[in-house]
Design a protein around this motif. Structure first.
Motif, PDB file in Angstrom:
ATOM      1  N   ARG A 144       0.845  -1.189   0.000  1.00  0.00           N
ATOM      2  CA  ARG A 144       0.000   0.000   0.000  1.00  0.00           C
ATOM      3  C   ARG A 144       0.883   1.243   0.000  1.00  0.00           C
ATOM      4  NH1 ARG A 144      -3.018   3.269   3.416  1.00  0.00           N
ATOM      5  NH2 ARG A 144      -1.976   2.701   5.337  1.00  0.00           N
ATOM      6  N   THR A 145       0.428   2.281  -0.680  1.00  0.00           N
ATOM      7  CA  THR A 145       1.181   3.534  -0.656  1.00  0.00           C
ATOM      8  C   THR A 145       0.860   4.279   0.638  1.00  0.00           C
ATOM      9  OG1 THR A 145      -0.576   4.650  -1.873  1.00  0.00           O
ATOM     10  CG2 THR A 145       1.262   3.780  -3.161  1.00  0.00           C
ATOM     11  N   PRO A 146       1.743   5.173   1.026  1.00  0.00           N
ATOM     12  CA  PRO A 146       1.523   5.928   2.266  1.00  0.00           C
ATOM     13  C   PRO A 146       0.261   6.787   2.185  1.00  0.00           C
ATOM     14  CG  PRO A 146       3.740   6.254   1.415  1.00  0.00           C
ATOM     15  CD  PRO A 146       2.985   5.518   0.374  1.00  0.00           C
TER      16      PRO A 146
ATOM     17  N   ILE B 197      -0.236  14.009  -7.604  1.00  0.00           N
ATOM     18  CA  ILE B 197       0.680  13.653  -6.520  1.00  0.00           C
ATOM     19  C   ILE B 197       0.449  12.210  -6.083  1.00  0.00           C
ATOM     20  CG2 ILE B 197       1.186  14.086  -4.082  1.00  0.00           C
ATOM     21  CD1 ILE B 197       0.994  17.091  -4.722  1.00  0.00           C
ATOM     22  N   SER B 198      -0.795  11.821  -5.933  1.00  0.00           N
ATOM     23  CA  SER B 198      -1.109  10.440  -5.528  1.00  0.00           C
ATOM     24  C   SER B 198      -0.601   9.430  -6.545  1.00  0.00           C
ATOM     25  CB  SER B 198      -2.616  10.281  -5.337  1.00  0.00           C
ATOM     26  OG  SER B 198      -3.067  11.086  -4.277  1.00  0.00           O
ATOM     27  N   ALA B 199      -0.773   9.728  -7.829  1.00  0.00           N
ATOM     28  CA  ALA B 199      -0.303   8.821  -8.885  1.00  0.00           C
ATOM     29  C   ALA B 199       1.218   8.719  -8.880  1.00  0.00           C
ATOM     30  CB  ALA B 199      -0.807   9.292 -10.248  1.00  0.00           C
ATOM     31  N   ALA B 200       1.906   9.836  -8.681  1.00  0.00           N
ATOM     32  CA  ALA B 200       3.370   9.812  -8.643  1.00  0.00           C
ATOM     33  C   ALA B 200       3.869   9.017  -7.447  1.00  0.00           C
ATOM     34  CB  ALA B 200       3.919  11.242  -8.598  1.00  0.00           C
ATOM     35  N   VAL B 201       3.229   9.184  -6.303  1.00  0.00           N
ATOM     36  CA  VAL B 201       3.630   8.440  -5.106  1.00  0.00           C
ATOM     37  C   VAL B 201       3.392   6.949  -5.317  1.00  0.00           C
ATOM     38  CG1 VAL B 201       3.077   8.022  -2.671  1.00  0.00           C
ATOM     39  CG2 VAL B 201       3.408  10.355  -3.496  1.00  0.00           C
TER      40      VAL B 201
ATOM     41  N   ALA C 261       7.149   5.631  -5.091  1.00  0.00           N
ATOM     42  CA  ALA C 261       7.524   5.601  -3.678  1.00  0.00           C
ATOM     43  C   ALA C 261       8.128   4.265  -3.291  1.00  0.00           C
ATOM     44  CB  ALA C 261       6.312   5.878  -2.804  1.00  0.00           C
ATOM     45  N   GLU C 262       9.206   4.335  -2.572  1.00  0.00           N
ATOM     46  CA  GLU C 262       9.801   3.158  -1.951  1.00  0.00           C
ATOM     47  C   GLU C 262       9.745   3.388  -0.454  1.00  0.00           C
ATOM     48  OE1 GLU C 262      13.621   2.089  -3.410  1.00  0.00           O
ATOM     49  OE2 GLU C 262      13.002   2.185  -5.493  1.00  0.00           O
ATOM     50  N   CYS C 263       8.818   2.713   0.182  1.00  0.00           N
ATOM     51  CA  CYS C 263       8.588   2.932   1.607  1.00  0.00           C
ATOM     52  C   CYS C 263       8.730   1.607   2.327  1.00  0.00           C
ATOM     53  CB  CYS C 263       7.199   3.521   1.812  1.00  0.00           C
ATOM     54  SG  CYS C 263       6.837   3.925   3.507  1.00  0.00           S
ATOM     55  N   GLU C 264       9.555   1.578   3.348  1.00  0.00           N
ATOM     56  CA  GLU C 264       9.790   0.339   4.079  1.00  0.00           C
ATOM     57  C   GLU C 264       8.514  -0.172   4.738  1.00  0.00           C
ATOM     58  OE1 GLU C 264      13.034   0.795   6.783  1.00  0.00           O
ATOM     59  OE2 GLU C 264      14.373   1.521   5.219  1.00  0.00           O
ATOM     60  N   ASP C 265       7.700   0.719   5.263  1.00  0.00           N
ATOM     61  CA  ASP C 265       6.489   0.297   5.950  1.00  0.00           C
ATOM     62  C   ASP C 265       5.348   1.219   5.543  1.00  0.00           C
ATOM     63  OD1 ASP C 265       4.629  -0.867   7.545  1.00  0.00           O
ATOM     64  OD2 ASP C 265       5.618  -0.423   9.449  1.00  0.00           O
ATOM     65  N   ALA C 266       4.891   1.067   4.292  1.00  0.00           N
ATOM     66  CA  ALA C 266       3.859   1.951   3.760  1.00  0.00           C
ATOM     67  C   ALA C 266       2.554   1.829   4.521  1.00  0.00           C
ATOM     68  CB  ALA C 266       3.635   1.672   2.278  1.00  0.00           C
TER      69      ALA C 266
ATOM     70  N   MET D 259       3.129  18.758 -11.572  1.00  0.00           N
ATOM     71  CA  MET D 259       2.914  18.192 -10.232  1.00  0.00           C
ATOM     72  C   MET D 259       3.586  16.824 -10.114  1.00  0.00           C
ATOM     73  SD  MET D 259       1.443  19.801  -7.854  1.00  0.00           S
ATOM     74  CE  MET D 259       1.053  21.520  -7.946  1.00  0.00           C
ATOM     75  N   VAL D 260       3.403  15.981 -11.122  1.00  0.00           N
ATOM     76  CA  VAL D 260       4.048  14.665 -11.125  1.00  0.00           C
ATOM     77  C   VAL D 260       5.560  14.846 -11.101  1.00  0.00           C
ATOM     78  CG1 VAL D 260       4.498  12.609 -12.549  1.00  0.00           C
ATOM     79  CG2 VAL D 260       2.149  13.440 -12.243  1.00  0.00           C
ATOM     80  N   HIS D 261       6.070  15.719 -11.942  1.00  0.00           N
ATOM     81  CA  HIS D 261       7.510  15.978 -12.022  1.00  0.00           C
ATOM     82  C   HIS D 261       8.053  16.433 -10.665  1.00  0.00           C
ATOM     83  CE1 HIS D 261      11.142  16.992 -14.395  1.00  0.00           C
ATOM     84  NE2 HIS D 261      11.292  17.958 -13.498  1.00  0.00           N
ATOM     85  N   GLY D 262       7.382  17.406 -10.063  1.00  0.00           N
ATOM     86  CA  GLY D 262       7.820  17.909  -8.757  1.00  0.00           C
ATOM     87  C   GLY D 262       7.764  16.842  -7.684  1.00  0.00           C
ATOM     88  N   MET D 263       6.723  16.017  -7.700  1.00  0.00           N
ATOM     89  CA  MET D 263       6.600  14.961  -6.690  1.00  0.00           C
ATOM     90  C   MET D 263       7.689  13.917  -6.861  1.00  0.00           C
ATOM     91  SD  MET D 263       4.906  14.205  -4.034  1.00  0.00           S
ATOM     92  CE  MET D 263       5.935  13.108  -3.085  1.00  0.00           C
ATOM     93  N   LEU D 264       8.011  13.558  -8.087  1.00  0.00           N
ATOM     94  CA  LEU D 264       9.095  12.595  -8.302  1.00  0.00           C
ATOM     95  C   LEU D 264      10.420  13.139  -7.778  1.00  0.00           C
ATOM     96  CD1 LEU D 264       8.192  11.081 -11.799  1.00  0.00           C
ATOM     97  CD2 LEU D 264       7.906  10.038  -9.530  1.00  0.00           C
ATOM     98  N   HIS D 265      10.632  14.442  -7.898  1.00  0.00           N
ATOM     99  CA  HIS D 265      11.833  15.039  -7.300  1.00  0.00           C
ATOM    100  C   HIS D 265      11.826  14.847  -5.790  1.00  0.00           C
ATOM    101  CE1 HIS D 265      14.048  16.768 -10.588  1.00  0.00           C
ATOM    102  NE2 HIS D 265      13.030  17.500 -11.000  1.00  0.00           N
ATOM    103  N   LEU D 266      10.674  15.052  -5.149  1.00  0.00           N
ATOM    104  CA  LEU D 266      10.600  14.874  -3.695  1.00  0.00           C
ATOM    105  C   LEU D 266      10.845  13.423  -3.292  1.00  0.00           C
ATOM    106  CD1 LEU D 266       7.631  17.147  -2.556  1.00  0.00           C
ATOM    107  CD2 LEU D 266      10.078  17.682  -2.663  1.00  0.00           C
ATOM    108  N   LEU D 267      10.566  12.512  -4.210  1.00  0.00           N
ATOM    109  CA  LEU D 267      10.800  11.084  -3.941  1.00  0.00           C
ATOM    110  C   LEU D 267      12.239  10.672  -4.241  1.00  0.00           C
ATOM    111  CD1 LEU D 267       7.482   9.591  -5.328  1.00  0.00           C
ATOM    112  CD2 LEU D 267       8.151   9.856  -2.921  1.00  0.00           C
TER     113      LEU D 267
END
Length: 168
Positions: free
Chosen positions: A2-4, A32-36, A40-45, A126-134
């Motif tokens: 699951r995503t965060p 943003i939700s689609a990019a996450v 997203a690589e989350c150890e404990d999503a 928005m997708v581009h910016g979110m991928l940068h945050l990831l």
């Protein structure tokens, strides 16, 4: 996996966002939700809660930020500022990933120049910016070879054509 859970704070600090793009809130959250979900690589999503702050503003404000943080005295379409990791969060508090800032006049001009709808270009940035945050980047060819296909896949899931049609 699951995503965060996402907490997305959107502020309008200038520009004609509400008139030009009345559904900016819905578009922002979907992008943003689609990019996450894709990047997203989350150890404990299952336990994760992430907060993202979005500022929709004008070219003048973005130019100041771009000058102060990137030493480029000009507006740009999107800026991403990743937050430093914090291990001192209270229980249940979301982890701040960072900020995404969009410049209204630049976004409108680019959409017109590239013959795109304003909504599609907004969603792309928005997708581009979110991928940068990831943690994704495109400074080198190797980084771009990883980021751009992911970006294109996310946009396709949103029903938006590739902004890199000539490259990816």
């Amino acid at each position: 996996a699951r995503t965060p859970d996402l907490w997305i704070d959107i502020a309008v600090g200038g520009g004609g966002w509400s008139d030009a793009l009345p559904n900016f809130d819905k578009l922002c959250r979907a992008a943003i939700s689609a990019a996450v979900a894709a990047g997203a690589e989350c150890e404990d999503a299952d336990e994760a809660q992430w907060e993202i702050s979005v500022l929709l503003t004008d070219d003048a404000a973005v130019q100041v930020m771009n000058k102060n943080w990137r030493a480029q005295d000009k507006p740009t379409n999107v800026l991403s500022f990743a937050a430093p990791p914090s291990a001192d969060l209270p229980d249940g508090a979301p982890m701040l990933l960072g900020d995404i800032v969009l410049a209204f006049e630049t976004l409108v001009r680019e959409a017109q120049e590239q013959d795109k709808t304003l909504a599609d270009h907004f969603s792309h940035l928005m997708v581009h910016g979110m991928l940068h945050l990831l943690g994704f980047d495109h400074e080198s060819d190797a980084q771009a070879d990883e980021m751009e296909p992911l970006e294109v896949a996310v946009l396709m899931d949103l029903g938006i054509q590739s902004p890199y049609a000539d490259r990816v």
